[in-house]
Design a protein around this motif. Structure first.
Motif, PDB file in Angstrom:
ATOM      1  N   SER A  15       0.858  -1.192   0.000  1.00  0.00           N
ATOM      2  CA  SER A  15       0.000   0.000   0.000  1.00  0.00           C
ATOM      3  C   SER A  15       0.891   1.237   0.000  1.00  0.00           C
ATOM      4  O   SER A  15       0.538   2.258   0.552  1.00  0.00           O
ATOM      5  CB  SER A  15      -0.983   0.007   1.168  1.00  0.00           C
ATOM      6  OG  SER A  15      -0.574  -0.832   2.189  1.00  0.00           O
ATOM      7  N   HIS A  19       1.989   3.674   7.239  1.00  0.00           N
ATOM      8  CA  HIS A  19       1.840   4.577   8.380  1.00  0.00           C
ATOM      9  C   HIS A  19       1.563   3.756   9.625  1.00  0.00           C
ATOM     10  O   HIS A  19       1.381   2.527   9.539  1.00  0.00           O
ATOM     11  CB  HIS A  19       0.748   5.613   8.089  1.00  0.00           C
ATOM     12  CG  HIS A  19      -0.560   5.040   7.630  1.00  0.00           C
ATOM     13  ND1 HIS A  19      -1.409   4.358   8.464  1.00  0.00           N
ATOM     14  CD2 HIS A  19      -1.163   5.056   6.413  1.00  0.00           C
ATOM     15  CE1 HIS A  19      -2.479   3.972   7.798  1.00  0.00           C
ATOM     16  NE2 HIS A  19      -2.354   4.372   6.536  1.00  0.00           N
ATOM     17  N   GLY A  21      -0.989   3.460  11.325  1.00  0.00           N
ATOM     18  CA  GLY A  21      -2.301   2.775  11.252  1.00  0.00           C
ATOM     19  C   GLY A  21      -2.135   1.394  10.642  1.00  0.00           C
ATOM     20  O   GLY A  21      -2.710   0.413  11.125  1.00  0.00           O
ATOM     21  N   ASN A  22      -1.311   1.285   9.585  1.00  0.00           N
ATOM     22  CA  ASN A  22      -1.025  -0.021   8.992  1.00  0.00           C
ATOM     23  C   ASN A  22      -0.300  -0.914   9.995  1.00  0.00           C
ATOM     24  O   ASN A  22      -0.561  -2.114  10.078  1.00  0.00           O
ATOM     25  CB  ASN A  22      -0.105   0.120   7.756  1.00  0.00           C
ATOM     26  CG  ASN A  22      -0.697   0.947   6.648  1.00  0.00           C
ATOM     27  OD1 ASN A  22      -0.090   1.905   6.190  1.00  0.00           O
ATOM     28  ND2 ASN A  22      -1.895   0.595   6.204  1.00  0.00           N
ATOM     29  N   GLY A  25      -2.773  -1.853  12.798  1.00  0.00           N
ATOM     30  CA  GLY A  25      -3.963  -2.526  12.277  1.00  0.00           C
ATOM     31  C   GLY A  25      -3.671  -3.817  11.536  1.00  0.00           C
ATOM     32  O   GLY A  25      -4.521  -4.688  11.449  1.00  0.00           O
ATOM     33  N   ALA A  26      -2.456  -3.956  10.985  1.00  0.00           N
ATOM     34  CA  ALA A  26      -2.186  -5.126  10.134  1.00  0.00           C
ATOM     35  C   ALA A  26      -0.865  -5.833  10.476  1.00  0.00           C
ATOM     36  O   ALA A  26      -0.844  -7.044  10.653  1.00  0.00           O
ATOM     37  CB  ALA A  26      -2.195  -4.694   8.663  1.00  0.00           C
ATOM     38  N   GLY A 185      -8.574  -1.773  16.483  1.00  0.00           N
ATOM     39  CA  GLY A 185      -9.650  -0.984  15.895  1.00  0.00           C
ATOM     40  C   GLY A 185      -9.042   0.060  14.973  1.00  0.00           C
ATOM     41  O   GLY A 185      -7.949  -0.128  14.450  1.00  0.00           O
ATOM     42  N   VAL A 186      -9.733   1.141  14.815  1.00  0.00           N
ATOM     43  CA  VAL A 186      -9.276   2.160  13.869  1.00  0.00           C
ATOM     44  C   VAL A 186      -8.258   3.093  14.539  1.00  0.00           C
ATOM     45  O   VAL A 186      -8.529   3.652  15.601  1.00  0.00           O
ATOM     46  CB  VAL A 186     -10.476   2.969  13.343  1.00  0.00           C
ATOM     47  CG1 VAL A 186     -10.013   4.140  12.495  1.00  0.00           C
ATOM     48  CG2 VAL A 186     -11.404   2.069  12.537  1.00  0.00           C
ATOM     49  N   VAL A 187      -7.104   3.220  13.924  1.00  0.00           N
ATOM     50  CA  VAL A 187      -6.103   4.167  14.438  1.00  0.00           C
ATOM     51  C   VAL A 187      -6.412   5.552  13.871  1.00  0.00           C
ATOM     52  O   VAL A 187      -6.518   5.718  12.650  1.00  0.00           O
ATOM     53  CB  VAL A 187      -4.675   3.732  14.016  1.00  0.00           C
ATOM     54  CG1 VAL A 187      -3.640   4.772  14.406  1.00  0.00           C
ATOM     55  CG2 VAL A 187      -4.345   2.365  14.606  1.00  0.00           C
ATOM     56  N   LYS A 194     -10.014   8.543  10.676  1.00  0.00           N
ATOM     57  CA  LYS A 194      -9.218   7.344  10.432  1.00  0.00           C
ATOM     58  C   LYS A 194      -7.905   7.709   9.728  1.00  0.00           C
ATOM     59  O   LYS A 194      -7.912   8.464   8.754  1.00  0.00           O
ATOM     60  CB  LYS A 194     -10.019   6.374   9.543  1.00  0.00           C
ATOM     61  CG  LYS A 194      -9.242   5.135   9.186  1.00  0.00           C
ATOM     62  CD  LYS A 194      -9.990   4.227   8.226  1.00  0.00           C
ATOM     63  CE  LYS A 194      -9.004   3.137   7.780  1.00  0.00           C
ATOM     64  NZ  LYS A 194      -9.540   2.157   6.900  1.00  0.00           N
ATOM     65  N   MET A 195      -6.780   7.203  10.259  1.00  0.00           N
ATOM     66  CA  MET A 195      -5.507   7.495   9.599  1.00  0.00           C
ATOM     67  C   MET A 195      -5.499   6.818   8.234  1.00  0.00           C
ATOM     68  O   MET A 195      -5.730   5.624   8.118  1.00  0.00           O
ATOM     69  CB  MET A 195      -4.332   6.991  10.456  1.00  0.00           C
ATOM     70  CG  MET A 195      -2.978   7.418   9.915  1.00  0.00           C
ATOM     71  SD  MET A 195      -1.552   6.943  10.940  1.00  0.00           S
ATOM     72  CE  MET A 195      -1.703   8.034  12.337  1.00  0.00           C
TER      73      MET A 195
HETATM   74  P1  AMP Z   1      -4.721   0.204   3.284  1.00  0.00           P
HETATM   75  O1  AMP Z   1      -3.537   0.224   2.414  1.00  0.00           O
HETATM   76  O2  AMP Z   1      -5.180   1.546   3.703  1.00  0.00           O
HETATM   77  O3  AMP Z   1      -5.812  -0.670   2.741  1.00  0.00           O
HETATM   78  O4  AMP Z   1      -4.256  -0.509   4.632  1.00  0.00           O
HETATM   79  C1  AMP Z   1      -3.794  -1.841   4.703  1.00  0.00           C
HETATM   80  C2  AMP Z   1      -4.218  -2.439   6.022  1.00  0.00           C
HETATM   81  O5  AMP Z   1      -3.701  -1.645   7.118  1.00  0.00           O
HETATM   82  C3  AMP Z   1      -5.722  -2.465   6.240  1.00  0.00           C
HETATM   83  O6  AMP Z   1      -6.307  -3.635   5.760  1.00  0.00           O
HETATM   84  C4  AMP Z   1      -5.858  -2.382   7.746  1.00  0.00           C
HETATM   85  O7  AMP Z   1      -5.734  -3.680   8.311  1.00  0.00           O
HETATM   86  C5  AMP Z   1      -4.660  -1.553   8.161  1.00  0.00           C
HETATM   87  N1  AMP Z   1      -5.008  -0.137   8.385  1.00  0.00           N
HETATM   88  C6  AMP Z   1      -4.910   0.885   7.508  1.00  0.00           C
HETATM   89  N2  AMP Z   1      -5.281   2.061   8.068  1.00  0.00           N
HETATM   90  C7  AMP Z   1      -5.637   1.788   9.348  1.00  0.00           C
HETATM   91  C8  AMP Z   1      -6.109   2.563  10.446  1.00  0.00           C
HETATM   92  N3  AMP Z   1      -6.260   3.880  10.385  1.00  0.00           N
HETATM   93  N4  AMP Z   1      -6.392   1.918  11.601  1.00  0.00           N
HETATM   94  C9  AMP Z   1      -6.218   0.582  11.712  1.00  0.00           C
HETATM   95  N5  AMP Z   1      -5.773  -0.201  10.714  1.00  0.00           N
HETATM   96  C10 AMP Z   1      -5.480   0.372   9.546  1.00  0.00           C
END
Ligand code: AMP
Length: 314
Positions: A15, A19, A21-22, A25-26, A185-187, A194-195
């Motif tokens: 992606s 950041h 959040g990733n 969250g992941a 949850g959501v960062v 949402k980040m």
């Molecule tokens: P993205 O590239 O935005 O789809 O992010 C890849 C993965 O990172 C997502 O499937 C989430 O598991 C995690 N992720 C992204 N942004 C956030 C966030 N703000 N809070 C929590 N998890 C996040």
């Protein structure tokens, strides 16, 4: 040795610049569990082709996503890290599944409908994507697939494809379960939403000290109250509430001090990962992928041989 462990697979697509959040969250949820399983991390470059037509970017994305996972501490000795396109068994089993499921069934996929609604080209690859994903999973005899809530349906699709195969031929393939990770949850981002890269409110995971500082200083705080909520929400990811209570008490109302402390705490988390990432050369990534390719093929060839026999190809 490891054969009493359940088997787990996670698919990765780049992606871009990650950041925190990733991370929370992941990546971190994966780090916390992968050693309890026989784990596979697959870089899903064929899946990326549904929307990406830049060969150099596709190649770079593969290296970057492997580098990201190694940098946060994934041990390549403890998980098979491989590139999807290094193993043509995925293509073959996806085709077999495509010949088993129906078009009306694929038409019900939420993610296809969502992506088309967002303006993505409805190419046939995007449409049959769940069957390639089913092949990714079934080839490695996978028990569990950690996914976000939004991907739950794809694992149902995998079960449907595997079930159809098992009913049409011998009971050969394993039906996987989704594992919905109850992460943080959501960062929230620097503006409290949402980040997300698309909102420009991120704190970069491998950012320099200056970049982290700049992002933290831009966190939106309202002028009332003792605790800047958006600062606290991010701080809570790094320390327990018990640890934070005396700090927030001592610096009550002094948002600048609290932001500086957050910068230091983020730097403590990020600096080692940033340094590690810089030390991971293309050659290191290539050797990890070469080892992963061998191990992935060892496992998938057992499955594909059985499949071929069952369907009458060989
Ligand atoms: P993205 O590239 O935005 O789809 O992010 C890849 C993965 O990172 C997502 O499937 C989430 O598991 C995690 N992720 C992204 N942004 C956030 C966030 N703000 N809070 C929590 N998890 C996040």
């Amino acid at each position: 040795m490891t054969n009493t462990k359940k088997r787990l697979l996670t698919g990765l697509q780049s992606s871009g610049t990650l950041h925190i959040g990733n991370y929370f969250g992941a990546l971190k949820p994966f780090l916390d569990i992968y050693q309890d399983y026989d784990s596979y991390l697959m870089v899903a470059d064929y899946h990326s082709l549904t929307s990406l037509r830049d060969p150099e970017e596709l190649r770079k994305n593969v290296y970057n996503v492997v580098r990201d996972y190694l940098a946060v501490g994934v041990d390549p000795e403890q998980v098979v890290i491989f590139r999807q396109s290094d193993n043509q068994d995925h293509m073959e089993l996806a085709w077999v599944f495509n010949c088993l499921v129906t078009v009306p069934f694929l038409m019900q996929a939420h993610s296809y409908k969502d992506k088309v609604a967002k303006g993505l080209e409805p190419n046939a690859g995007l449409f049959t994507y769940p069957m390639l994903q089913a092949a990714d999973i079934a080839l490695y005899d996978i028990d569990v697939v950690p996914v976000g809530e939004d991907q739950r349906q794809h694992i149902e699709y995998t079960r449907e494809a595997v079930g159809k195969f098992n009913r049409a031929y011998n009971d050969l393939l394993r039906e996987p379960e989704e594992m919905i990770l109850s992460g943080v949850g959501v960062v929230p981002g620097t503006d409290g939403q949402k980040m997300s890269k698309s909102y420009g409110n991120t704190i970069p995971l491998f950012g320099t000290r200056e970049e982290i500082k700049k992002a933290v200083m831009s966190i939106v705080t309202d002028s009332e109250g003792d605790i800047p909520e958006n600062v606290y929400a991010i701080h809570k990811l790094l320390r327990t509430e018990e640890e934070l209570a005396p700090i927030y008490n001592e610096h009550k109302g002094r948002y600048g001090d609290l932001k500086n402390i957050l910068v230091e705490d983020l730097e403590t988390l990020i600096a080692p990962m940033r340094e590690k990432r810089e030390s991971i050369s293309d050659e290191i990534v290539e050797s990890v992928l070469a080892a992963g390719k061998k191990k992935a093929q060892e496992k998938s060839s057992e499955t594909i041989d059985k499949v071929r026999k069952a369907i009458g190809i060989r």
